[in-house]
Design an enzyme around this catalytic site. Structure first.
Site, PDB file in Angstrom:
ATOM      1  N   HIS A  47      -6.873  -0.615 -10.399  1.00 39.83           N
ATOM      2  CA  HIS A  47      -6.737   0.308  -9.366  1.00 39.83           C
ATOM      3  C   HIS A  47      -5.490   1.518  -9.639  1.00 39.83           C
ATOM      4  CE1 HIS A  47      -7.078   2.357  -5.683  1.00 39.83           C
ATOM      5  NE2 HIS A  47      -5.763   1.953  -5.117  1.00 39.83           N
ATOM      6  N   ASP A  63       0.940  -1.236   0.164  1.00 39.21           N
ATOM      7  CA  ASP A  63       0.082   0.058   0.041  1.00 39.21           C
ATOM      8  C   ASP A  63       0.944   1.335   0.116  1.00 39.21           C
ATOM      9  OD1 ASP A  63      -2.381   1.247   0.067  1.00 39.21           O
ATOM     10  OD2 ASP A  63      -2.336   1.402   2.410  1.00 39.21           O
TER      11      ASP A  63
END
Length: 311
Positions: free
Chosen positions: A225, A152
């Site tokens: 994404h 992340d």
């Protein structure tokens, strides 16, 4: 010259974080001002006490509460950040709820017990003038990965560039060194996610899972994404935010507390719009099929000098 921004805005990622959102009871705004007058000194003293534990805090004011709070201050009409608005409303097949709250305490350190002690100390300043909306304890998962197993914050700015991305500059000099924050709590459907093959998961993100290598642009699906969240502005510059997102969870519910810090709220809005409403050709962020946004809030984290002026 001492830094004028709250330390938690650009400090490196920590291993533990606590996101506390609060609502102020009606008629208790003066007590909140009194608490805010003392809160930065409490943070500073706590940082000195636990100097080896990377203690940081950000105290932010909700977009819908700002005017109510500053009504009690001198020159209230001049004290609203230029771009502060409510959480953006999106028109897409995925629901992105707006759940406004009054205050945010984003607390972090490298020890859970230290973060907890800081939370208790700061909450004592507010006494019973506030009600807790949510209290979400977050943690670093493995080598800074989301619970989906992917790294992340890959696109986060680094070094001094963090300041130019996250801190308001001379364009709004009254609020320079402040930061616009957007907060969302996502609940992941990990059973559905883990039923996908690794290749299918990688296509959802647009990068490899194990080695965190981004796909070449010509091999990246339009619904990936990384495709939907990587944008250029009208001048061809990358649209950037500073993410302080962290996983949270227990054995019945788990997900991501997404936190965006930026010098302008427009960057977050553009990214969310690209993810939820897509590119005009039906390409939205496929990752949203595996997670659900539960909250959506907008805040402004003022500079240290803003708190000093409350004295």
């Amino acid at each position: 010259m001492p830094a004028n921004y709250q330390s938690g805005v650009i400090a490196p990622a920590s291993s533990d974080a606590l996101f506390i959102t609060l609502n102020v009871k009606q008629g208790r705004d003066q007590e909140i001002i009194h608490a805010l007058q003392r809160i930065q000194q409490s943070v500073s003293q706590f940082q000195e006490r636990f100097s080896a534990q990377s203690v940081h805090a950000v105290i932010a004011i909700g977009s819908d509460y700002w005017d109510r709070l500053t009504f009690h201050l001198p020159n209230a009409s001049q004290r609203r950040p230029a771009l502060l608005t409510s959480f953006p409303i999106m028109q897409g097949v995925v629901n992105m709820p707006a759940t406004p709250v009054d205050l945010l305490l984003h607390l972090r350190s490298n020890r859970r017990d230290i973060t907890f002690e800081l939370a208790r100390e700061l909450m004592a300043l507010f006494s019973d003038a506030v009600e807790i909306a949510e209290d979400v304890s977050c943690f670093r998962y493995l080598d800074a990965r989301d619970l989906t197993g992917f790294v992340d914050g890959t696109e986060n700015p680094q070094g001094d560039h963090k300041k130019s991305v996250a801190l308001v500059g001379d364009e709004d000099d009254i609020f320079a060194a402040g930061s616009y924050i957007h907060l969302q709590r996502y609940v992941h459907n990990l059973d559905r996610w883990n039923a996908q093959s690794v290749k299918d998961q990688e296509d959802v993100y647009g990068r490899t899972k194990k080695d965190n290598v981004e796909y070449p642009s010509d091999q990246k699906p339009a619904t990936a994404h990384t495709k939907r969240a990587s944008l250029k502005d009208s001048h061809g510059h990358s649209v950037e935010i500073l993410r302080h997102s962290m996983p949270y969870g227990n054995l019945t519910e788990a997900g991501l507390l997404f936190a965006s810090y930026c010098r302008t709220p427009e960057s977050f809005t553009l990214m969310l719009k690209s993810m939820v409403e897509g590119d005009g050709n039906g390409h939205t962020d496929k990752l949203m099929q595996f997670t659900t946004a539960i909250t959506g809030q907008a805040f402004f984290a003022p500079s240290l000098s803003w708190f000093e002026k409350l004295q």
